[in-house]
Design an enzyme around this catalytic site. Structure first.
Site, PDB file in Angstrom:
ATOM      1  N   ASP A   1       0.809  -1.221   0.000  1.00  0.00           N
ATOM      2  CA  ASP A   1       0.000   0.000   0.000  1.00  0.00           C
ATOM      3  C   ASP A   1       0.840   1.268   0.000  1.00  0.00           C
ATOM      4  O   ASP A   1       2.053   1.225   0.213  1.00  0.00           O
ATOM      5  CB  ASP A   1      -0.968  -0.006   1.201  1.00  0.00           C
ATOM      6  CG  ASP A   1      -0.317  -0.519   2.482  1.00  0.00           C
ATOM      7  OD1 ASP A   1       0.917  -0.564   2.545  1.00  0.00           O
ATOM      8  OD2 ASP A   1      -1.058  -0.873   3.416  1.00  0.00           O
TER       9      ASP A   1
ATOM     10  N   ASP B   1      -7.776  -2.276  14.141  1.00  0.00           N
ATOM     11  CA  ASP B   1      -9.181  -2.469  13.728  1.00  0.00           C
ATOM     12  C   ASP B   1      -9.367  -3.701  12.841  1.00  0.00           C
ATOM     13  O   ASP B   1     -10.435  -3.902  12.268  1.00  0.00           O
ATOM     14  CB  ASP B   1      -9.712  -1.211  13.020  1.00  0.00           C
ATOM     15  CG  ASP B   1      -9.022  -0.918  11.687  1.00  0.00           C
ATOM     16  OD1 ASP B   1      -8.089  -1.676  11.308  1.00  0.00           O
ATOM     17  OD2 ASP B   1      -9.414   0.051  11.011  1.00  0.00           O
TER      18      ASP B   1
ATOM     19  N   HIS C   1      -7.563  -4.418  10.112  1.00  0.00           N
ATOM     20  CA  HIS C   1      -7.208  -4.282   8.688  1.00  0.00           C
ATOM     21  C   HIS C   1      -5.924  -5.034   8.367  1.00  0.00           C
ATOM     22  O   HIS C   1      -5.056  -5.194   9.229  1.00  0.00           O
ATOM     23  CB  HIS C   1      -7.129  -2.806   8.257  1.00  0.00           C
ATOM     24  CG  HIS C   1      -5.964  -2.014   8.771  1.00  0.00           C
ATOM     25  ND1 HIS C   1      -6.083  -0.743   9.286  1.00  0.00           N
ATOM     26  CD2 HIS C   1      -4.624  -2.289   8.824  1.00  0.00           C
ATOM     27  CE1 HIS C   1      -4.894  -0.277   9.619  1.00  0.00           C
ATOM     28  NE2 HIS C   1      -3.995  -1.193   9.367  1.00  0.00           N
TER      29      HIS C   1
ATOM     30  N   GLU D   1      -9.978  -1.798   5.224  1.00  0.00           N
ATOM     31  CA  GLU D   1     -10.612  -1.421   6.475  1.00  0.00           C
ATOM     32  C   GLU D   1     -11.935  -2.183   6.679  1.00  0.00           C
ATOM     33  O   GLU D   1     -12.504  -2.716   5.708  1.00  0.00           O
ATOM     34  CB  GLU D   1     -10.885   0.087   6.470  1.00  0.00           C
ATOM     35  CG  GLU D   1      -9.621   0.952   6.377  1.00  0.00           C
ATOM     36  CD  GLU D   1      -8.865   1.081   7.707  1.00  0.00           C
ATOM     37  OE1 GLU D   1      -8.829   0.123   8.497  1.00  0.00           O
ATOM     38  OE2 GLU D   1      -8.306   2.172   7.942  1.00  0.00           O
TER      39      GLU D   1
END
Ligand code: F6R
Length: 261
Positions: free
Chosen positions: A67, A136, A138, A143
């Site tokens: 990413d 979270d 991810h 997400e």
């Protein structure tokens, strides 16, 4: 899925580095899938040391990163281009022309994402993918709520991710963190032949519990890895803190080591 619970990040980084070194020794033309963030820093240091010592060479490898922040130029000191160059590529013998990081400045994002997918395919696919994990749940920047089949795409970051990552930006300011990223999708990651996920610290407890023992759900994107047939999760005692079957995983690992993920 295999779960290796280690005493501390040092031990986890050594185990992950040894898996990557063995892979590259076995196949010098390995296509590496790489991650950024705090978690792999020590492991990258170990790879650099091994390369300098002549234990392993990356000269025939290619790499694809997961990413990049949208809007950050490669020279920006918080870009993932910059991270990879300073943390790994400048310290190993990889041909930097064969390293790939998604383009955070692309004007046609869809075309740029497609080109990234095409390049991975042309390279023969990713042989071994390194992952960190967000608090979270991810992986890469996929997400909660994302499609579990998605390919490389742009993604709006959650406030939790922005808050988590602010520590690395100018004066730890939340408003310095880009709000979007370009990321390989869960579908792209699932195509990797082997996956090595690293998680250290208490902040990753819930995400690791969701990954290993939770239901497979888009609300915890990493849980899709339960469908991957060669995935090893390396976590320290803190990150493993909420695993119900912790002792069983330890027992399995003591019997089989890193094989038979
Ligand atoms: C980075 C990436 C992210 C990180 C995750 C954990 O390329 O893909 O998913 O792995 O945000 O970051 P750290 O390691 O900083 O806790």
């Amino acid at each position: 899925m295999k779960v290796a619970i280690v005493q501390n990040p040092e031990e986890g980084s050594r185990l992950a580095a040894s898996i990557f070194i063995d892979q590259v020794k076995q196949n010098p033309k390995t296509v590496l899938g790489l991650a950024t963030g705090s978690t792999p820093v020590k492991m990258y240091k170990l790879l650099a040391e091994a390369c300098k010592a002549g234990t392993v060479s990356f000269k025939d490898c290619q790499s694809f990163n997961l990413d990049e922040y949208l809007g950050l130029a490669p020279e920006h000191d918080q870009s993932y281009h910059y991270f990879m160059k300073t943390q790994l590529f400048d310290h190993i013998d990889i041909d930097q022309a064969k390293t790939h990081v998604p383009d955070g400045l692309a004007t046609d994002i869809a075309a740029s994402c497609q080109a990234y997918e095409d390049a991975i395919k042309a390279a023969g696919g990713i042989d071994i993918q390194l992952l960190g994990i967000g608090s979270d749940g991810h992986i890469a920047f996929n997400e909660p709520g994302c499609s579990l089949a998605c390919r490389t795409h742009s993604q709006v970051l959650t406030q939790q991710t922005i808050n988590d990552n602010a520590r690395l930006f100018f004066q730890g300011r939340v408003d310095e963190v880009p709000t979007q990223a370009v990321t390989m999708g869960i579908g792209s990651i699932m195509d990797a032949k082997k996956v090595v996920l690293l998680a250290f610290g208490k902040g990753k407890q819930d995400a690791i519990a969701g990954l290993v023992e939770g239901p497979v759900t888009a609300m915890c994107p990493c849980s899709a890895l339960q469908y991957h047939n060669d995935c090893i999760v390396i976590c320290d005692e803190e990150a493993a803190g909420k695993l119900r079957n912790k002792d069983y995983y330890k027992y399995i690992f003591s019997q089989t080591g890193v094989s038979n993920a």
